[in-house]
Design a protein around this motif. Structure first.
Motif, PDB file in Angstrom:
ATOM      1  N   TRP A 213      48.476  32.853  32.789  1.00 23.88           N
ATOM      2  CA  TRP A 213      47.476  33.521  33.610  1.00 23.88           C
ATOM      3  C   TRP A 213      48.181  34.419  34.625  1.00 23.88           C
ATOM      4  CZ3 TRP A 213      43.332  29.288  35.087  1.00 23.88           C
ATOM      5  CH2 TRP A 213      42.750  28.784  33.906  1.00 23.88           C
ATOM      6  N   THR A 214      47.734  35.661  34.698  1.00 26.58           N
ATOM      7  CA  THR A 214      48.433  36.637  35.532  1.00 26.58           C
ATOM      8  C   THR A 214      47.564  37.313  36.581  1.00 26.58           C
ATOM      9  OG1 THR A 214      47.966  38.417  33.959  1.00 26.58           O
ATOM     10  CG2 THR A 214      50.025  37.198  33.658  1.00 26.58           C
ATOM     11  N   LYS A 215      46.235  37.255  36.452  1.00 23.81           N
ATOM     12  CA  LYS A 215      45.378  38.028  37.343  1.00 23.81           C
ATOM     13  C   LYS A 215      44.031  37.334  37.495  1.00 23.81           C
ATOM     14  CE  LYS A 215      44.496  41.903  39.678  1.00 23.81           C
ATOM     15  NZ  LYS A 215      44.637  43.245  39.074  1.00 23.81           N
ATOM     16  N   LEU A 216      43.518  37.311  38.728  1.00 20.72           N
ATOM     17  CA  LEU A 216      42.183  36.800  39.013  1.00 20.72           C
ATOM     18  C   LEU A 216      41.494  37.817  39.904  1.00 20.72           C
ATOM     19  CD1 LEU A 216      40.323  34.269  38.610  1.00 20.72           C
ATOM     20  CD2 LEU A 216      41.113  33.506  40.860  1.00 20.72           C
ATOM     21  N   GLU A 217      40.317  38.308  39.488  1.00 19.85           N
ATOM     22  CA  GLU A 217      39.648  39.366  40.232  1.00 19.85           C
ATOM     23  C   GLU A 217      38.143  39.291  40.019  1.00 19.85           C
ATOM     24  OE1 GLU A 217      39.570  44.297  40.415  1.00 19.85           O
ATOM     25  OE2 GLU A 217      41.083  43.258  39.226  1.00 19.85           O
ATOM     26  N   PHE A 218      37.375  39.436  41.097  1.00 24.67           N
ATOM     27  CA  PHE A 218      35.933  39.615  41.011  1.00 24.67           C
ATOM     28  C   PHE A 218      35.627  41.096  40.822  1.00 24.67           C
ATOM     29  CE2 PHE A 218      35.839  35.513  43.171  1.00 24.67           C
ATOM     30  CZ  PHE A 218      34.666  34.910  42.717  1.00 24.67           C
ATOM     31  N   SER A 219      34.608  41.396  40.039  1.00 24.07           N
ATOM     32  CA  SER A 219      34.117  42.776  40.003  1.00 24.07           C
ATOM     33  C   SER A 219      33.427  43.080  41.321  1.00 24.07           C
ATOM     34  CB  SER A 219      33.150  42.966  38.838  1.00 24.07           C
ATOM     35  OG  SER A 219      32.035  42.089  38.950  1.00 24.07           O
ATOM     36  N   ASN A 220      33.384  44.352  41.707  1.00 26.68           N
ATOM     37  CA  ASN A 220      32.849  44.665  43.030  1.00 26.68           C
ATOM     38  C   ASN A 220      31.330  44.593  43.109  1.00 26.68           C
ATOM     39  OD1 ASN A 220      32.101  47.050  41.777  1.00 26.68           O
ATOM     40  ND2 ASN A 220      33.643  48.299  42.803  1.00 26.68           N
ATOM     41  N   ASP A 221      30.651  44.311  41.988  1.00 28.16           N
ATOM     42  CA  ASP A 221      29.227  44.006  42.036  1.00 28.16           C
ATOM     43  C   ASP A 221      28.973  42.506  42.037  1.00 28.16           C
ATOM     44  OD1 ASP A 221      29.868  43.322  39.447  1.00 28.16           O
ATOM     45  OD2 ASP A 221      28.467  44.716  38.490  1.00 28.16           O
ATOM     46  N   GLY A 222      30.054  41.710  41.991  1.00 29.11           N
ATOM     47  CA  GLY A 222      29.939  40.255  42.043  1.00 29.11           C
ATOM     48  C   GLY A 222      29.507  39.601  40.757  1.00 29.11           C
ATOM     49  N   LYS A 223      29.322  40.366  39.700  1.00 30.12           N
ATOM     50  CA  LYS A 223      28.777  39.810  38.455  1.00 30.12           C
ATOM     51  C   LYS A 223      29.825  39.089  37.628  1.00 30.12           C
ATOM     52  CE  LYS A 223      26.239  41.200  34.278  1.00 30.12           C
ATOM     53  NZ  LYS A 223      25.634  42.334  33.536  1.00 30.12           N
ATOM     54  N   TRP A 224      31.044  39.592  37.646  1.00 28.35           N
ATOM     55  CA  TRP A 224      32.068  39.102  36.729  1.00 28.35           C
ATOM     56  C   TRP A 224      33.277  38.546  37.480  1.00 28.35           C
ATOM     57  CZ3 TRP A 224      29.920  39.130  32.147  1.00 28.35           C
ATOM     58  CH2 TRP A 224      29.110  40.187  31.732  1.00 28.35           C
ATOM     59  N   ILE A 225      33.989  37.649  36.797  1.00 26.67           N
ATOM     60  CA  ILE A 225      35.340  37.261  37.175  1.00 26.67           C
ATOM     61  C   ILE A 225      36.248  37.624  36.012  1.00 26.67           C
ATOM     62  CG2 ILE A 225      36.925  35.360  37.671  1.00 26.67           C
ATOM     63  CD1 ILE A 225      34.646  33.887  39.002  1.00 26.67           C
ATOM     64  N   LEU A 226      37.312  38.335  36.310  1.00 24.20           N
ATOM     65  CA  LEU A 226      38.315  38.696  35.311  1.00 24.20           C
ATOM     66  C   LEU A 226      39.505  37.763  35.458  1.00 24.20           C
ATOM     67  CD1 LEU A 226      39.487  40.670  33.160  1.00 24.20           C
ATOM     68  CD2 LEU A 226      40.320  42.058  35.085  1.00 24.20           C
ATOM     69  N   LEU A 227      39.853  37.090  34.367  1.00 23.00           N
ATOM     70  CA  LEU A 227      41.046  36.248  34.326  1.00 23.00           C
ATOM     71  C   LEU A 227      42.005  36.881  33.321  1.00 23.00           C
ATOM     72  CD1 LEU A 227      42.539  33.629  35.172  1.00 23.00           C
ATOM     73  CD2 LEU A 227      41.450  32.511  33.204  1.00 23.00           C
ATOM     74  N   GLY A 228      43.050  37.513  33.841  1.00 25.89           N
ATOM     75  CA  GLY A 228      44.011  38.181  32.982  1.00 25.89           C
ATOM     76  C   GLY A 228      45.070  37.221  32.477  1.00 25.89           C
TER      77      GLY A 228
END
Length: 352
Positions: A213-228
């Motif tokens: 796992w390399t990245k954790l980020e919320f989308s700026n509309d709050g809908k998604w979480i990205l787990l890279g």
């Protein structure tokens, strides 16, 4: 470099091309992190050569390089005061340091971690921030105080992110294959939600469970979480229930960077994937070729395996670090060089 007054991301995302590149100051060294300031006008790059470089985005120029030979530097992040940069030490100790850019002086040290800091996440609404470390510690800080406001002791809490409202913080634990959600106001209480990724990892990337796992980020509309992740693809999760809406595929090999703790001598990194400014797209490296892949999140749903909608020609510039400008239609990638990308029509009209 100039930018259009108004253009939707969907109208230009297929047109991104490398527009300008800057070699690293020391031959053989690597850029380990990139960050734009809140206004999108400056970019800071941290290097394995123990220095940071600041770029002026509108002019497309390098403005200054600041050494940190004694302490090293990784995860350089602009605070909401765009003349201040926060970064993690890589040598001597494991503290964080706040640097004033104009006079290159340290404002404050933040000491609590006893091993390498693996993530720094700035609160989008105020001067607090999170740090995660290889010492199984998560710290909540205020930029105005040297002592942490709170601590959490967890198992491999290597990645952290705030949601866009700054009311929720997410902590990703590699070895437990889970993402924990906390109410920021009740930092010391148990998480109000736990997203278990074990089944998803067994399904989509069985050979590397809990390791890349390399990245954790919320989308700026709050809908998604990205787990890279470092190799097989990336997880797009519904931020409310943690369900995997899509697994983003197309990456051909690893980034060659530590994920996120270096145990094999690989250079450090911050992940090679992120959301676009409008949260509709995810942009990430395709692997060793340096090309970028773009995935359309509107096509996500029911755990689909989602192929990229377009591959952007990287002209051979490798891109193990990828960061999108929060304000303008441009992005930056880095390996041994920092590369600024613009839509092709802007490159033609640019005077740089």
């Amino acid at each position: 470099m100039s930018f259009p007054v108004q253009q939707k991301v969907q109208d230009v995302v297929r047109q991104y091309r490398p527009a300008k590149h800057f070699p690293n100051a020391k031959e053989g060294s690597y850029i380990t992190s990139l960050d734009f300031d809140d206004q999108g006008e400056h970019l800071v790059a941290a290097s394995s050569s123990d220095e940071m470089t600041v770029y002026n985005i509108k002019e497309g120029t390098k403005t200054k390089t600041i050494p940190s030979k004694k302490y090293g530097i990784h995860l350089a992040r602009f605070t909401h005061h765009n003349r201040q940069v926060l970064f993690a030490s890589t040598k001597q100790d494991d503290s964080l340091r706040l640097l004033e850019l104009h006079n290159e002086s340290f404002v404050r040290y933040f000491s609590a971690h006893t091993s390498q800091v693996t993530c720094v996440a700035l609160n989008p609404g105020n001067d607090t921030f999170l740090s995660c470390g290889n010492d199984d510690l998560v710290c909540l800080w205020d930029l105005n105080s040297r002592s942490p406001q709170g601590k959490l002791k967890l198992i491999t809490p290597y990645l952290a992110a705030y949601d866009p409202t700054a009311s929720v913080m997410a902590i990703a634990s590699q070895s437990t294959q889970s993402i924990l959600l906390y109410d920021v106001r009740n930092f010391d209480k148990a998480p109000f939600a736990t997203f278990d990724l074990a089944d998803a990892e067994r399904k989509y990337c069985p050979s590397t469970q809990g390791r890349v796992w390399t990245k954790l980020e919320f989308s700026n509309d709050g809908k998604w979480i990205l787990l890279g992740t470092d190799y097989h693809g990336h997880f797009l999760l519904d931020s409310f229930d943690g369900v995997v809406s899509a697994f983003l595929t197309g990456k051909t090999d690893g980034s060659g960077r530590a994920a996120p703790v270096s145990t094999s001598g690989k250079p450090l990194g911050q992940g090679d994937v992120c959301f676009s400014q409008d949260a509709r797209y995810v942009i990430g490296s395709s692997g060793g070729s340096g090309d970028l892949l773009v995935w359309d999140t509107t096509l996500a749903g029911n755990g689909t395996t989602l192929e990229s909608m377009v591959k952007l020609n990287g002209r051979g510039f490798k891109s193990p670090v990828v960061q999108v400008n929060p304000r303008y239609n441009m992005l930056a990638t880095a390996d041994q060089k920092v590369v600024m990308w613009l839509p092709s029509d802007q490159i033609k009209n640019s005077d740089t």
